[in-house]
Write a protein that holds these residues in place. Sequence first.
Motif, short mmCIF file in Angstrom:
data_model
loop_
_atom_site.label_atom_id
_atom_site.label_comp_id
_atom_site.label_asym_id
_atom_site.label_seq_id
_atom_site.Cartn_x
_atom_site.Cartn_y
_atom_site.Cartn_z
N ILE A 1 0.82 -1.25 0.13
CA ILE A 1 0.09 0.06 -0.22
C ILE A 1 0.88 1.42 -0.06
CG2 ILE A 1 -1.84 1.19 1.19
CD1 ILE A 1 -2.72 -1.27 2.67
N LEU A 2 0.58 2.21 -1.07
CA LEU A 2 1.38 3.24 -0.86
C LEU A 2 0.81 4.50 -0.59
CD1 LEU A 2 3.15 2.95 -4.63
CD2 LEU A 2 3.89 2.29 -2.32
N ASP A 3 1.39 5.33 0.43
CA ASP A 3 0.71 6.52 0.92
C ASP A 3 1.71 7.63 0.63
OD1 ASP A 3 -0.94 8.26 2.20
OD2 ASP A 3 -0.23 7.69 4.38
N CYS A 4 1.12 8.53 -0.32
CA CYS A 4 1.89 9.40 -0.96
C CYS A 4 1.90 10.89 -0.36
CB CYS A 4 1.60 9.48 -2.59
SG CYS A 4 1.73 8.12 -3.54
N TYR A 5 3.01 11.36 -0.39
CA TYR A 5 3.35 12.84 0.00
C TYR A 5 4.00 13.63 -0.78
CZ TYR A 5 2.09 10.60 4.55
OH TYR A 5 1.33 10.07 5.72
N PRO A 6 3.37 14.07 -1.82
CA PRO A 6 3.98 15.03 -2.94
C PRO A 6 4.45 16.37 -2.59
CG PRO A 6 1.57 14.82 -3.37
CD PRO A 6 1.88 14.06 -2.21
N TYR A 7 5.63 16.74 -2.97
CA TYR A 7 6.12 18.24 -2.75
C TYR A 7 6.45 18.78 -4.04
CZ TYR A 7 10.34 15.39 -3.43
OH TYR A 7 11.65 14.76 -3.91
N ALA A 8 6.65 20.12 -3.98
CA ALA A 8 6.85 20.81 -5.13
C ALA A 8 8.32 21.09 -5.43
CB ALA A 8 6.40 22.31 -4.82
N ILE A 9 9.23 21.19 -4.19
CA ILE A 9 10.52 21.04 -4.28
C ILE A 9 11.17 20.02 -3.13
CG2 ILE A 9 10.83 23.40 -5.34
CD1 ILE A 9 11.39 24.49 -2.54
N PRO A 10 12.20 19.26 -3.33
CA PRO A 10 12.78 18.22 -2.30
C PRO A 10 12.86 18.90 -0.87
CG PRO A 10 13.82 18.13 -4.40
CD PRO A 10 13.20 19.15 -4.68
N SER A 11 13.32 20.32 -0.98
CA SER A 11 13.47 20.76 0.61
C SER A 11 12.10 20.75 1.24
CB SER A 11 13.88 22.28 0.50
OG SER A 11 13.01 23.27 -0.33
N LEU B 1 21.28 24.02 -4.42
CA LEU B 1 20.14 25.28 -4.41
C LEU B 1 19.41 24.86 -5.45
CD1 LEU B 1 22.06 28.16 -3.02
CD2 LEU B 1 20.56 26.88 -1.64
N LEU B 2 18.28 24.95 -5.58
CA LEU B 2 17.49 24.88 -6.83
C LEU B 2 17.80 25.93 -7.94
CD1 LEU B 2 15.05 23.41 -8.42
CD2 LEU B 2 13.65 25.01 -7.39
N GLU B 3 18.04 26.90 -7.41
CA GLU B 3 18.53 28.18 -8.53
C GLU B 3 19.78 27.87 -9.08
OE1 GLU B 3 16.72 30.68 -9.52
OE2 GLU B 3 15.01 30.05 -8.55
N ASP B 4 20.86 27.22 -8.42
CA ASP B 4 22.11 27.04 -8.92
C ASP B 4 21.92 25.97 -10.10
OD1 ASP B 4 23.12 28.69 -7.21
OD2 ASP B 4 23.77 26.91 -5.88
N ILE B 5 21.10 24.95 -10.09
CA ILE B 5 20.79 23.88 -10.94
C ILE B 5 20.21 24.78 -12.30
CG2 ILE B 5 19.55 21.79 -11.60
CD1 ILE B 5 19.48 21.27 -8.54
#
Length: 413
Positions: free
Chosen positions: A28-38, A137-141
């Motif tokens: 059973i999967l219980d999902c916790y989606p996020y916009a960014i990994p942090s 940092l996301l901006e660096d990528i």
Amino acid sequence: MRMKVAIFGSEEFCKRAVQYTDQRSEVILDCYPYAIPSEAPELLKSLLPCDAILFSGSLPYVASINVLETIPIPAFYLKQNETEIATTLLAISLQEGLKLHETSIDVRNADVLDNVLSDIDKMDQRPLVYELKEDYLLEDIIQFHVASYQRKETILAITSVHAAYDRLVELNIPVVKMINVKSSFLATLDQVCQEALLHKSETSKIAAGILELPSSPSVSEGTYELLAKLLHAHFIEADEGILFYTTQGAIQSARYIPEFVEITTQFSGNLAFGSGHTLTAAKENAVSALRYMQFEKQVGVYLLDEKKELHNLLESAADPVELRVIEPFLTEIAEKTALSPAVLSKLSSFGQSHQSTQFTANDLANHLDVSRRTAERTIKKLLNNNYAHAVGEEMTYRQGRPRAVYELSFPVY
């Protein structure tokens, strides 16, 4: 047995995970989606009961380490491997017909990419690479891919970070996402379920605890009752002290409860636990842990498991201490030097963790948490039996003789 696994990743990753396990009724999967990994650490605070945690990659996992230390269930992350990179590069070459040196790519481990390029004999067409560090940092990528595109060094970006993909699309930068390979995900999920099952088995083992009180007890009966409640335990008064009967899982969970930590760090008595397959074995291990604390003058809360590994429950990062010698060479050292298994275990740990192979008596004293004189006696026993040797002297720039420098002469790994 059905396993419930919490999935932390982008919304698309979570959707793919559900699709991949559509026919897996045992999971059973219980999902916790996020916009960014942090955002993962904050999402963990809303975690519902489950058997294990699986992150989409190392970035959200590393960001969540401090929070994970307070959660008593196993946590893993999906590692980016050669299969994912090779599949992505194959898809691009078939669909876009691009050359590798015309692309920019961010990966979690540049060595994995080099392995793929070496295997296909394309090291001369290496793309521009950005290696994702723990503190990225996301901006660096995003800036890495944008800059290489604007300089006309590349015509396509390949990213491992979903949030970076979304931003690059907004900026009209040609970009594709690293492909999540179904077989790799399912293989990792199977491993997660196996580890979760093992964790359940370990935590259900019988455990006994002994609270040894000083001659003038400073702990009231109300404290015993509260400890028993936090440990989900039954307690009785005996000659050894206060005995608690519970499970290893209940003890491991209690260590994360602030009230338990506060109580056990305030009273002056020793508290030791033991676990095993029978109540008798658990109690014997608790007695052994208590004797170790008395002999070594250790304070805290310790657990001796059925493998004879002693764990400091209030210092999760500390390495366990072996109270049983099973390796032949360690048995030989113990017989010749009369050093205890606990000291030999700490010596092995010292040899593994010390930044240099060379050390002084002060270095060893600090690791063993003993006086310099005691460390010197230990070194003398090792020297007399050729398990250590002097390699030089260290100037202290102070008055007095220089310090001798030693190296261990037995395997520590």
